[in-house]
Design a protein around this motif. Structure first.
Motif, mmCIF file in Angstrom:
data_model
loop_
_atom_site.group_PDB
_atom_site.id
_atom_site.type_symbol
_atom_site.label_atom_id
_atom_site.label_comp_id
_atom_site.label_asym_id
_atom_site.label_seq_id
_atom_site.Cartn_x
_atom_site.Cartn_y
_atom_site.Cartn_z
ATOM 1 N N LYS A 161 71.320 21.250 40.676
ATOM 2 C CA LYS A 161 70.592 22.377 41.260
ATOM 3 C C LYS A 161 70.136 23.325 40.145
ATOM 4 O O LYS A 161 69.017 23.834 40.169
ATOM 5 N N LYS A 183 62.538 31.858 44.116
ATOM 6 C CA LYS A 183 61.921 30.697 44.782
ATOM 7 C C LYS A 183 62.253 29.407 44.059
ATOM 8 O O LYS A 183 62.464 28.367 44.692
ATOM 9 N N VAL A 235 64.978 28.784 42.421
ATOM 10 C CA VAL A 235 66.362 28.441 42.737
ATOM 11 C C VAL A 235 66.449 27.855 44.149
ATOM 12 O O VAL A 235 67.132 26.859 44.398
ATOM 13 N N MET A 236 65.723 28.465 45.073
ATOM 14 C CA MET A 236 65.730 27.984 46.456
ATOM 15 C C MET A 236 65.148 26.568 46.559
ATOM 16 O O MET A 236 65.646 25.728 47.291
ATOM 17 N N LYS A 294 66.048 21.244 47.139
ATOM 18 C CA LYS A 294 65.281 20.295 47.954
ATOM 19 C C LYS A 294 64.545 19.244 47.135
ATOM 20 O O LYS A 294 63.845 18.408 47.680
ATOM 21 N N MET A 318 58.628 24.117 51.458
ATOM 22 C CA MET A 318 59.591 25.081 52.014
ATOM 23 C C MET A 318 58.844 26.294 52.556
ATOM 24 O O MET A 318 57.955 26.827 51.901
ATOM 25 N N ASP A 366 58.357 30.167 53.555
ATOM 26 C CA ASP A 366 58.818 31.376 52.899
ATOM 27 C C ASP A 366 59.492 32.329 53.869
ATOM 28 O O ASP A 366 59.848 33.431 53.529
ATOM 29 N N PHE A 389 62.507 33.066 56.543
ATOM 30 C CA PHE A 389 63.840 32.679 57.002
ATOM 31 C C PHE A 389 64.196 33.447 58.271
ATOM 32 O O PHE A 389 63.603 34.486 58.570
ATOM 33 N N ALA A 438 69.022 32.342 53.909
ATOM 34 C CA ALA A 438 69.077 32.394 52.447
ATOM 35 C C ALA A 438 70.179 33.374 52.064
ATOM 36 O O ALA A 438 70.242 34.488 52.574
ATOM 37 N N LEU A 439 71.070 32.934 51.183
ATOM 38 C CA LEU A 439 72.175 33.780 50.722
ATOM 39 C C LEU A 439 71.949 34.007 49.229
ATOM 40 O O LEU A 439 71.984 33.070 48.439
ATOM 41 N N ILE A 440 71.679 35.256 48.874
ATOM 42 C CA ILE A 440 71.277 35.547 47.497
ATOM 43 C C ILE A 440 72.371 36.328 46.777
ATOM 44 O O ILE A 440 72.838 37.353 47.269
ATOM 45 N N ALA A 455 71.423 31.043 46.519
ATOM 46 C CA ALA A 455 70.728 31.218 45.241
ATOM 47 C C ALA A 455 71.502 32.230 44.412
ATOM 48 O O ALA A 455 71.616 33.395 44.788
ATOM 49 N N ILE A 471 70.416 35.814 40.974
ATOM 50 C CA ILE A 471 69.157 36.444 41.397
ATOM 51 C C ILE A 471 69.419 37.887 41.811
ATOM 52 O O ILE A 471 70.261 38.169 42.651
ATOM 53 N N ILE A 493 62.246 40.601 51.226
ATOM 54 C CA ILE A 493 62.770 41.124 49.962
ATOM 55 C C ILE A 493 61.854 40.759 48.796
ATOM 56 O O ILE A 493 61.041 39.848 48.888
ATOM 57 N N ALA A 536 62.275 39.780 44.721
ATOM 58 C CA ALA A 536 63.171 39.470 43.602
ATOM 59 C C ALA A 536 62.305 39.018 42.447
ATOM 60 O O ALA A 536 61.703 37.953 42.504
ATOM 61 N N ASP A 588 58.964 37.109 42.929
ATOM 62 C CA ASP A 588 58.961 36.400 44.206
ATOM 63 C C ASP A 588 59.167 37.340 45.394
ATOM 64 O O ASP A 588 59.970 38.264 45.334
ATOM 65 N N GLU A 589 58.457 37.048 46.464
ATOM 66 C CA GLU A 589 58.668 37.749 47.722
ATOM 67 C C GLU A 589 59.154 36.733 48.737
ATOM 68 O O GLU A 589 58.732 35.578 48.719
ATOM 69 N N MET A 590 60.046 37.157 49.616
ATOM 70 C CA MET A 590 60.541 36.228 50.614
ATOM 71 C C MET A 590 60.719 36.989 51.932
ATOM 72 O O MET A 590 61.188 38.120 51.927
#
Lengths: 254, 428
Positions: A71, A190, A192-193, A197, B1, B3, B5, B31-33, B127, B130, B145, B147, B150-152
């Motif tokens: 990962k 992103k 890392v996420m 996969k 994937m 974006d 959740f 998602a667990l950050i 993740a 982060i 959020i 980070a 990146d936006e999620m």
């Protein structure tokens, strides 16, 4: 599409390695990490893939513990991961590691470039790149500080002490890169996420059909303690300076 | 994937991982950050963990959890000068073969990593490494959020980012820290062999002790704690920062003095420090809970929501964090629309008894605010014990007189002590 393979090693985190009072080395509490220099090799592969219009693939040879690396490595940009899983990795010498990696590379289609770090951050033996080149009968360029691609030709700048040497080679080839080749970025959210996969291919070491018996055996692994003189000078500053200079002269430092 | 959740959880501590575990188990996209390179790596807690919270998360989890020793010895220690008094309450029923032990000592670096991994096994996307920089807001709602670059997006963002929650501040639910409501904790993990630990604490093999220490802070509002792990002792001290700032010594110096106290040193002698850390801890109890724990699309859980209980004889936080994480997850699962999650969450917190428990213990804050309990009371108690046990062949003072004299010596009055006693009775 051509593939650029980044080889990396899952090593013990130095900060967690403990040297006991009897100088035995305790690795049991050490977490794993991607060898620091390999992070630059991985980034170099990602950049090369972009330049060549190819695909970066990561490759490691390690025990079950190395599964945790997948990962992490894939969050650094490669699109696919390969892992040669074998307990032989625990006492592998450079020739065993190179044989295992080379055998896996043969299974990866259309490889145009193989990138290793100059050395691993734990052993720094600097052998894997040249040995893979020898096994696969490919040209090898070491100490690479910069890579430029013109078509299928790689122009590499080698750093040699206080000189820079520029060499050209037709791909496919093997390069061993120095950490200064790039600044490996810390993966973002992103990346890392997405890493979890990405496709991973696992090869069992026994299925590779190569001899993984090490020729060199590790017979001892002990902590090293620097013996210090522990000379403390006290008293008048002027005298101390003179005494310090005298002491340094005596030790041959000055 | 995609974006988007169902939920983004910030912080993979006990609150965040319990929330992610519950949501993922219910089939939600989570998602667990985590900011640390591994869950638990940023944590400094003592600590002790009450197992009911893990049972609430899932049956049988306790059997495989990364725990240290079941606590069968509850101890309270007072230090006065070189003297000390230790009360040791031993209760074998806290650990019987038939049931899960009531509480365990834990090392959070191991525990948090294990719990986050459980959430991951259920399907949560973890993740690490982060840092979440900001919240995304649209039409007054929190929708995601930011980070780095990146936006999620998510229906609900859960802030489980610990004490002094930056996310809570970004959401406008909490203000910057008030020095009066947090303590600064320092902690050391000292390695010792299990045999030595068991001999020094009179423990049966594998069992553990939890100890609170009063009188180790040189008069500053605060106290010490000690937990026996399998192969180490967690020793530490918590201070109120505003008082330390006015004091001539650093936190580190006061803590070192505590370690050198004869009664503490004999417990840690020969040990090797393998970890040292410092952290903030919420000290305000019930009144430290922000007036609002949610906005549309946003919930706060665990330390971020101020869910810590300090009674002076025990500290609870990890169990409350997990319970609140589970409550947040249940609210998100039940909410037909994101705006329902907040009110449902508050209802869950009430139903689980979490908020009512904290309300009940609120009075302890006032007792712990009494400035002279941190040096004069332990001095008084150890002084009285000194009189009781000192025999030199002379006619002894009556116990009553000796107590009165010690009270006077410590610049206290019977009236003050009676008032504190009354306050104590009321808050109990």
């Amino acid at each position: 599409m051509s593939r650029i393979v980044a080889c990396y090693k899952w090593v013990a985190e130095e900060a967690d390695i403990r040297i006991n009072a009897d100088l035995s080395v305790d690795l049991s509490k050490a977490k794993g990490k991607i060898s620091d220099y390999d992070r630059n090799a991985i980034e170099a592969a990602v950049q090369a893939a972009e330049a060549l219009g190819g695909k970066a693939v990561s490759l490691t040879f390690g025990t079950q513990k190395a599964k945790a690396s997948l990962k992490d490595v894939l969050s650094r940009g490669p699109e696919e991961g390969c892992w040669v899983n074998g307990e032989e990795a625990d006492n592998a010498d450079s020739s065993v590691t190179a044989r295992a990696l080379a055998a896996a590379i043969k299974k990866i289609e259309d490889v145009s470039l193989i990138i290793c770090a100059e050395g691993a951050s734990d052993t720094y033996a600097r052998q894997i790149g040249p040995r893979i080149g020898a096994i696969l009968n490919l040209p090898v360029i070491t100490s690479v500080a910069k890579m430029t691609f013109v078509g299928e030709t790689l122009q590499a700048v080698r750093k040699l002490d206080d000189c820079l040497q520029t060499v050209e080679v037709e791909l496919p080839a093997v390069v061993a890169v120095l950490p200064e080749i790039n600044s490996a970025p810390i993966p973002g959210l992103k990346a890392v996420m997405a890493a979890g996969k990405k496709p991973v291919t696992e090869y069992k070491s026994a299925d590779l059909g190569v001899d993984l018996t090490p020729k060199t055996q590790v017979t001892a692994f002990k902590g090293y303690v620097m013996q210090r003189k522990n000379i403390i000078l006290s008293g008048d500053v002027g005298e101390n300076v003179a005494a310090l200079v005298a002491a340094l002269r005596k030790e041959g430092v000055l | 994937m995609s974006d988007k959740f169902d939920a983004i959880i910030i912080g993979a501590g006990p609150a965040g991982s319990a929330c992610a575990y519950t949501l993922a188990k219910a089939g939600k996209e989570v998602a667990l950050i985590e900011r640390g390179d591994t869950p638990g790596s940023k944590n400094v807690t003592g600590g002790r963990f009450y197992t009911y919270a893990l049972e609430m998360l899932d049956e049988k989890l306790c059997e495989e959890a990364a725990l240290e020793r079941p606590v069968t010895h509850e101890q309270f220690m007072m230090l006065g000068g070189e003297r000390s008094i230790t009360i040791d309450y031993h209760d074998p029923s806290f650990h019987t073969p038939e049931s899960v032990p009531m509480s365990y000592t834990i090392l959070r670096a191991r525990f948090d990593e294990w719990l986050a991994q459980k959430a991951e096994e259920n399907g949560a996307l973890l993740a690490c490494g982060i840092k979440v920089d900001d919240l995304l807001e649209e039409n007054g709602k929190i929708v995601g959020i930011v980070a780095g670059e990146d936006e999620m997006y998510a229906d609900v963002v859960v802030a489980a980012d610990g004490v002094n929650s930056f996310m809570g501040q970004k959401a406008g639910l909490i203000k910057d820290l008030d020095a009066h409501t947090v303590g600064v904790g320092v902690k050391e993990v000292i390695e010792l062999s299990p045999d030595v630990i068991e001999a020094r604490f009179c423990l049966r093999s594998g069992q553990g002790a939890a100890r609170m220490i009063l009188g180790c802070t040189e008069g500053i509002h605060g106290g010490g704690f000690l937990y026996t792990n399998q192969e180490s002792i967690s020793l530490g001290c918590v201070f109120m920062p505003d008082q330390v700032a006015q004091y001539k010594k650093s936190v580190h110096e006061i803590y070192q003095n505590m370690k050198m106290h004869p009664s503490i040193y004999s417990l840690i002698e020969g040990g090797k420090t393998i970890e040292y850390g410092a952290h903030l801890v919420s000290e305000a109890g019930y009144r430290g809970i922000p007036s609002r724990l949610h906005r549309e699309g946003f919930l706060m859980a665990g330390d971020a929501a101020g869910l810590v209980m300090n009674t002076g004889y025990s500290i609870r936080g990890i169990d409350l964090a997990m319970v609140s994480g589970i409550a947040a997850a249940k609210a998100i699962i039940r909410a037909a629309h994101p705006y329902e999650a907040g009110p449902l969450y508050m209802k869950e917190l009430e139903n689980t008894g979490l908020i009512p428990s904290m309300k009940k213990m609120d009075g302890f804050f006032d007792i712990l605010e009494t400035p002279w309990i941190y040096d004069r009371v332990p001095n008084l108690a150890t002084g009285v014990f000194s009189d009781l046990f000192s025999v030199h062949g002379q006619v002894p003072q009556s116990i009553k007189n000796s107590v009165l004299q010690r009270i006077k010596e410590n610049r206290l009055s019977l009236w003050q002590l009676a008032k504190l006693g009354l306050k104590g009775v009321k808050s109990l």
